[in-house]
Scaffold this motif. Structure first.
Motif, mmCIF file in Angstrom:
data_model
loop_
_atom_site.group_PDB
_atom_site.id
_atom_site.type_symbol
_atom_site.label_atom_id
_atom_site.label_comp_id
_atom_site.label_asym_id
_atom_site.label_seq_id
_atom_site.Cartn_x
_atom_site.Cartn_y
_atom_site.Cartn_z
ATOM 1 N N THR A 5 0.831 -1.208 0.000
ATOM 2 C CA THR A 5 0.000 0.000 0.000
ATOM 3 C C THR A 5 0.866 1.259 0.000
ATOM 4 O OG1 THR A 5 -0.104 0.194 2.411
ATOM 5 C CG2 THR A 5 -1.773 -1.205 1.344
ATOM 6 N N GLN A 6 0.245 2.346 -0.435
ATOM 7 C CA GLN A 6 0.952 3.628 -0.434
ATOM 8 C C GLN A 6 1.308 4.040 0.985
ATOM 9 O OE1 GLN A 6 2.066 5.200 -3.221
ATOM 10 N NE2 GLN A 6 3.202 6.460 -1.765
ATOM 11 N N GLY A 7 0.461 3.703 1.952
ATOM 12 C CA GLY A 7 0.746 4.027 3.347
ATOM 13 C C GLY A 7 2.025 3.375 3.840
ATOM 14 N N ILE A 8 2.243 2.131 3.439
ATOM 15 C CA ILE A 8 3.478 1.428 3.826
ATOM 16 C C ILE A 8 4.669 2.069 3.130
ATOM 17 C CG2 ILE A 8 4.743 -0.752 3.673
ATOM 18 C CD1 ILE A 8 2.569 -0.745 5.835
ATOM 19 N N ARG A 9 4.530 2.377 1.857
ATOM 20 C CA ARG A 9 5.628 3.041 1.133
ATOM 21 C C ARG A 9 5.974 4.377 1.789
ATOM 22 N NH1 ARG A 9 3.020 0.849 -3.327
ATOM 23 N NH2 ARG A 9 4.291 -0.665 -4.428
ATOM 24 N N ASP A 10 4.954 5.139 2.177
ATOM 25 C CA ASP A 10 5.186 6.427 2.828
ATOM 26 C C ASP A 10 5.895 6.243 4.164
ATOM 27 O OD1 ASP A 10 3.953 7.690 0.693
ATOM 28 O OD2 ASP A 10 2.050 8.000 1.750
ATOM 29 N N LEU A 11 5.493 5.235 4.932
ATOM 30 C CA LEU A 11 6.134 4.941 6.214
ATOM 31 C C LEU A 11 7.617 4.630 6.011
ATOM 32 C CD1 LEU A 11 4.732 2.788 9.062
ATOM 33 C CD2 LEU A 11 7.018 2.373 8.239
ATOM 34 N N VAL A 12 7.913 3.806 5.001
ATOM 35 C CA VAL A 12 9.301 3.434 4.706
ATOM 36 C C VAL A 12 10.091 4.662 4.274
ATOM 37 C CG1 VAL A 12 10.773 2.104 3.140
ATOM 38 C CG2 VAL A 12 8.786 1.018 4.206
ATOM 39 N N LYS A 14 9.560 7.788 4.982
ATOM 40 C CA LYS A 14 9.780 8.659 6.143
ATOM 41 C C LYS A 14 10.888 8.100 7.022
ATOM 42 C CE LYS A 14 7.684 11.141 9.952
ATOM 43 N NZ LYS A 14 8.991 11.482 10.394
ATOM 44 N N ALA A 15 10.874 6.809 7.250
ATOM 45 C CA ALA A 15 11.913 6.185 8.079
ATOM 46 C C ALA A 15 13.289 6.343 7.434
ATOM 47 C CB ALA A 15 11.591 4.716 8.316
ATOM 48 N N ILE A 16 13.358 6.251 6.131
ATOM 49 C CA ILE A 16 14.633 6.384 5.416
ATOM 50 C C ILE A 16 15.201 7.788 5.588
ATOM 51 C CG2 ILE A 16 15.644 6.472 3.093
ATOM 52 C CD1 ILE A 16 13.875 4.031 2.419
ATOM 53 N N SER A 17 14.360 8.770 5.850
ATOM 54 C CA SER A 17 14.858 10.139 6.013
ATOM 55 C C SER A 17 15.710 10.272 7.281
ATOM 56 C CB SER A 17 13.717 11.138 6.013
ATOM 57 O OG SER A 17 12.935 11.010 7.184
ATOM 58 N N ASP A 18 15.614 9.312 8.184
ATOM 59 C CA ASP A 18 16.476 9.265 9.368
ATOM 60 C C ASP A 18 17.602 8.262 9.093
ATOM 61 O OD1 ASP A 18 14.676 10.914 10.808
ATOM 62 O OD2 ASP A 18 13.459 9.169 11.330
ATOM 63 N N ASN A 19 18.558 8.185 10.010
ATOM 64 C CA ASN A 19 19.525 7.091 9.939
ATOM 65 C C ASN A 19 18.802 5.874 10.492
ATOM 66 O OD1 ASN A 19 21.551 8.798 9.023
ATOM 67 N ND2 ASN A 19 22.198 9.301 11.080
ATOM 68 N N ASP A 54 2.953 -3.981 10.826
ATOM 69 C CA ASP A 54 3.103 -4.072 9.374
ATOM 70 C C ASP A 54 4.506 -4.523 8.956
ATOM 71 O OD1 ASP A 54 0.462 -3.198 8.697
ATOM 72 O OD2 ASP A 54 1.068 -1.152 9.198
ATOM 73 N N GLY A 55 5.194 -5.221 9.840
ATOM 74 C CA GLY A 55 6.582 -5.607 9.584
ATOM 75 C C GLY A 55 6.791 -6.361 8.286
ATOM 76 N N ASP A 56 5.928 -7.333 7.988
ATOM 77 C CA ASP A 56 6.082 -8.110 6.745
ATOM 78 C C ASP A 56 5.913 -7.219 5.519
ATOM 79 O OD1 ASP A 56 6.557 -10.465 8.144
ATOM 80 O OD2 ASP A 56 4.470 -11.158 7.991
ATOM 81 N N ALA A 57 4.919 -6.341 5.555
ATOM 82 C CA ALA A 57 4.680 -5.437 4.423
ATOM 83 C C ALA A 57 5.835 -4.447 4.264
ATOM 84 C CB ALA A 57 3.361 -4.696 4.613
ATOM 85 N N ILE A 58 6.375 -3.982 5.382
ATOM 86 C CA ILE A 58 7.520 -3.063 5.328
ATOM 87 C C ILE A 58 8.711 -3.770 4.692
ATOM 88 C CG2 ILE A 58 9.209 -1.801 6.727
ATOM 89 C CD1 ILE A 58 6.845 -1.287 8.720
ATOM 90 N N GLN A 59 8.958 -5.008 5.088
ATOM 91 C CA GLN A 59 10.083 -5.747 4.518
ATOM 92 C C GLN A 59 9.883 -5.983 3.020
ATOM 93 O OE1 GLN A 59 11.428 -9.059 6.822
ATOM 94 N NE2 GLN A 59 13.251 -9.326 5.567
ATOM 95 N N LYS A 60 8.658 -6.248 2.601
ATOM 96 C CA LYS A 60 8.377 -6.421 1.170
ATOM 97 C C LYS A 60 8.591 -5.116 0.414
ATOM 98 C CE LYS A 60 5.196 -10.251 1.795
ATOM 99 N NZ LYS A 60 3.788 -10.649 1.925
ATOM 100 N N ALA A 61 8.164 -3.994 1.005
ATOM 101 C CA ALA A 61 8.373 -2.694 0.360
ATOM 102 C C ALA A 61 9.862 -2.394 0.230
ATOM 103 C CB ALA A 61 7.674 -1.593 1.152
ATOM 104 N N LEU A 62 10.613 -2.698 1.271
ATOM 105 C CA LEU A 62 12.066 -2.502 1.212
ATOM 106 C C LEU A 62 12.691 -3.358 0.118
ATOM 107 C CD1 LEU A 62 12.896 -2.409 5.005
ATOM 108 C CD2 LEU A 62 13.383 -0.586 3.364
ATOM 109 N N ALA A 63 12.235 -4.595 -0.005
ATOM 110 C CA ALA A 63 12.767 -5.488 -1.042
ATOM 111 C C ALA A 63 12.495 -4.919 -2.433
ATOM 112 C CB ALA A 63 12.169 -6.882 -0.895
ATOM 113 N N GLU A 64 11.298 -4.354 -2.621
ATOM 114 C CA GLU A 64 10.982 -3.722 -3.911
ATOM 115 C C GLU A 64 11.898 -2.536 -4.180
ATOM 116 O OE1 GLU A 64 6.926 -2.537 -4.287
ATOM 117 O OE2 GLU A 64 6.174 -4.602 -4.295
#
Length: 109
Positions: A5-12, A14-19, A54-64
């Motif tokens: 989902t776009q929400g998961i992509r946005d979360l990822v 935002k997190a990437i903007s930090d270390n 949403d850990g599994d979805a976050i990991q899938k988004a990161l893999a993409e």
């Protein structure tokens, strides 16, 4: 087609903007990466995927996004470093120091 989902992509994003270290609390490679940052006195954000709803979805988004399916999945100054071995290699080569300096982050290297 992606089912992330776009929400998961946005979360990822935002997190990437930090270390950020996308991690799992029980993973020895993740623990080692966090220990390395602690040892050089660099603040980071750890997002523990096994503790996140949403850990599994976050990991899938990161893999993409990164083509990396494993944790830790490390970002410094919005740059993808990679996993534990890549972090150690970046430290040894001076690449990590350069990235930290570009971000204005002081480290004890």
């Amino acid at each position: 087609m992606s089912v992330i989902t776009q929400g998961i992509r946005d979360l990822v994003k935002k997190a990437i903007s930090d270390n950020t270290i996308f991690s799992k609390s029980y993973c020895p490679y993740c623990i080692g990466a966090k220990d390395l940052f602690d040892d050089i006195h660099v603040d980071y954000k750890a997002l523990e995927l096994n503790d996140h709803v949403d850990g599994d979805a976050i990991q899938k988004a990161l893999a993409e996004m990164t083509k990396q399916n494993t944790v830790p999945n490390i970002f410094v100054n919005q740059q993808h470093i990679g996993g534990s071995d890549a972090l150690k290699s970046a430290l040894a080569s001076g690449k990590l120091e350069k990235i930290l300096k570009e971000a204005g982050i002081k480290a004890k290297l």
